[in-house]
Design a protein around this motif. Sequence first.
Motif, PDB file in Angstrom:
ATOM      1  N   PHE A  44     -39.878  12.039 -14.547  1.00 44.81           N
ATOM      2  CA  PHE A  44     -38.922  11.153 -13.893  1.00 44.81           C
ATOM      3  C   PHE A  44     -37.905  11.981 -13.115  1.00 44.81           C
ATOM      4  CE2 PHE A  44     -40.186   9.106 -17.868  1.00 44.81           C
ATOM      5  CZ  PHE A  44     -40.525   7.841 -17.453  1.00 44.81           C
ATOM      6  N   LYS A  45     -37.148  11.302 -12.255  1.00 44.37           N
ATOM      7  CA  LYS A  45     -35.964  11.915 -11.645  1.00 44.37           C
ATOM      8  C   LYS A  45     -34.823  11.846 -12.650  1.00 44.37           C
ATOM      9  CE  LYS A  45     -37.193  12.673  -7.302  1.00 44.37           C
ATOM     10  NZ  LYS A  45     -37.177  13.967  -6.700  1.00 44.37           N
ATOM     11  N   MET A  46     -34.822  10.764 -13.459  1.00 48.70           N
ATOM     12  CA  MET A  46     -33.776  10.550 -14.445  1.00 48.70           C
ATOM     13  C   MET A  46     -34.362   9.773 -15.618  1.00 48.70           C
ATOM     14  SD  MET A  46     -30.248   8.451 -13.929  1.00 48.70           S
ATOM     15  CE  MET A  46     -30.706   6.842 -14.542  1.00 48.70           C
ATOM     16  N   SER A  76     -37.941  21.267 -19.917  1.00 40.58           N
ATOM     17  CA  SER A  76     -38.231  19.879 -19.533  1.00 40.58           C
ATOM     18  C   SER A  76     -37.341  19.402 -18.391  1.00 40.58           C
ATOM     19  CB  SER A  76     -38.081  18.938 -20.735  1.00 40.58           C
ATOM     20  OG  SER A  76     -36.722  18.841 -21.122  1.00 40.58           O
ATOM     21  N   ILE A  77     -36.169  20.017 -18.233  1.00 35.71           N
ATOM     22  CA  ILE A  77     -35.280  19.643 -17.124  1.00 35.71           C
ATOM     23  C   ILE A  77     -35.507  20.653 -16.012  1.00 35.71           C
ATOM     24  CG2 ILE A  77     -32.905  19.281 -16.388  1.00 35.71           C
ATOM     25  CD1 ILE A  77     -32.266  18.506 -19.300  1.00 35.71           C
ATOM     26  N   LYS A 137     -37.491  17.209 -11.316  1.00 32.11           N
ATOM     27  CA  LYS A 137     -37.987  16.228 -12.284  1.00 32.11           C
ATOM     28  C   LYS A 137     -37.489  16.565 -13.679  1.00 32.11           C
ATOM     29  CE  LYS A 137     -42.314  18.747 -12.953  1.00 32.11           C
ATOM     30  NZ  LYS A 137     -43.734  18.755 -12.743  1.00 32.11           N
ATOM     31  N   ILE A 138     -37.526  15.567 -14.545  1.00 34.98           N
ATOM     32  CA  ILE A 138     -37.275  15.767 -15.966  1.00 34.98           C
ATOM     33  C   ILE A 138     -38.482  15.189 -16.687  1.00 34.98           C
ATOM     34  CG2 ILE A 138     -35.904  13.647 -16.106  1.00 34.98           C
ATOM     35  CD1 ILE A 138     -34.357  15.015 -18.442  1.00 34.98           C
ATOM     36  N   CYS A 157     -31.269  14.161 -16.222  1.00 36.93           N
ATOM     37  CA  CYS A 157     -31.857  13.948 -14.895  1.00 36.93           C
ATOM     38  C   CYS A 157     -32.243  15.302 -14.316  1.00 36.93           C
ATOM     39  CB  CYS A 157     -30.888  13.203 -13.985  1.00 36.93           C
ATOM     40  SG  CYS A 157     -29.364  14.072 -13.632  1.00 36.93           S
ATOM     41  N   ALA A 158     -33.004  15.248 -13.230  1.00 39.50           N
ATOM     42  CA  ALA A 158     -33.434  16.463 -12.549  1.00 39.50           C
ATOM     43  C   ALA A 158     -32.210  17.239 -12.068  1.00 39.50           C
ATOM     44  CB  ALA A 158     -34.339  16.107 -11.374  1.00 39.50           C
TER      45      ALA A 158
END
Length: 147
Positions: free
Chosen positions: A80-82, A65-66, A70-71, A111-112
Amino acid sequence: MSKSLVEMTAEIIQSQISSKQMSTEEIKAALNDTFQTLKALQESESVGIEAEPEEINPAIDPKKSIQKNKIICLECGQEFKMLSPKHLKSHGLNSKEYRKKHGFSARQPLCAKALSEKRSQSGKERGLPDNLRKAIEMRTKDSAKKK
């Protein structure tokens, strides 16, 4: 005239696909999960009982997922980015609870990877590691003097 569960499911997933790119497998999983959720809600509504919250099995492996840029939120699948505290709160979680629920270490940034690396590099350029080391040394010396 009310819509069928299949029609509602198709509309929901079509909306998701228009906002983010999904693989065929992700689309199939999302269709199935959404249909089953709508079906359970409809059944509980007709019986007049509240639906029991099911244990959510994330559609993606937490380790995957990370990603670089992106995350992916393991609660809702959004990218998201974070992961902000505000977003996590919408799921009734804080960052500590989210990490624990999905098996991340307490120090894992939500976060990414690219953003995490950028922040780390920025801190190094500003001298944060050296300044932190000096502050720890000073604190150690001060506590030794007090004893």
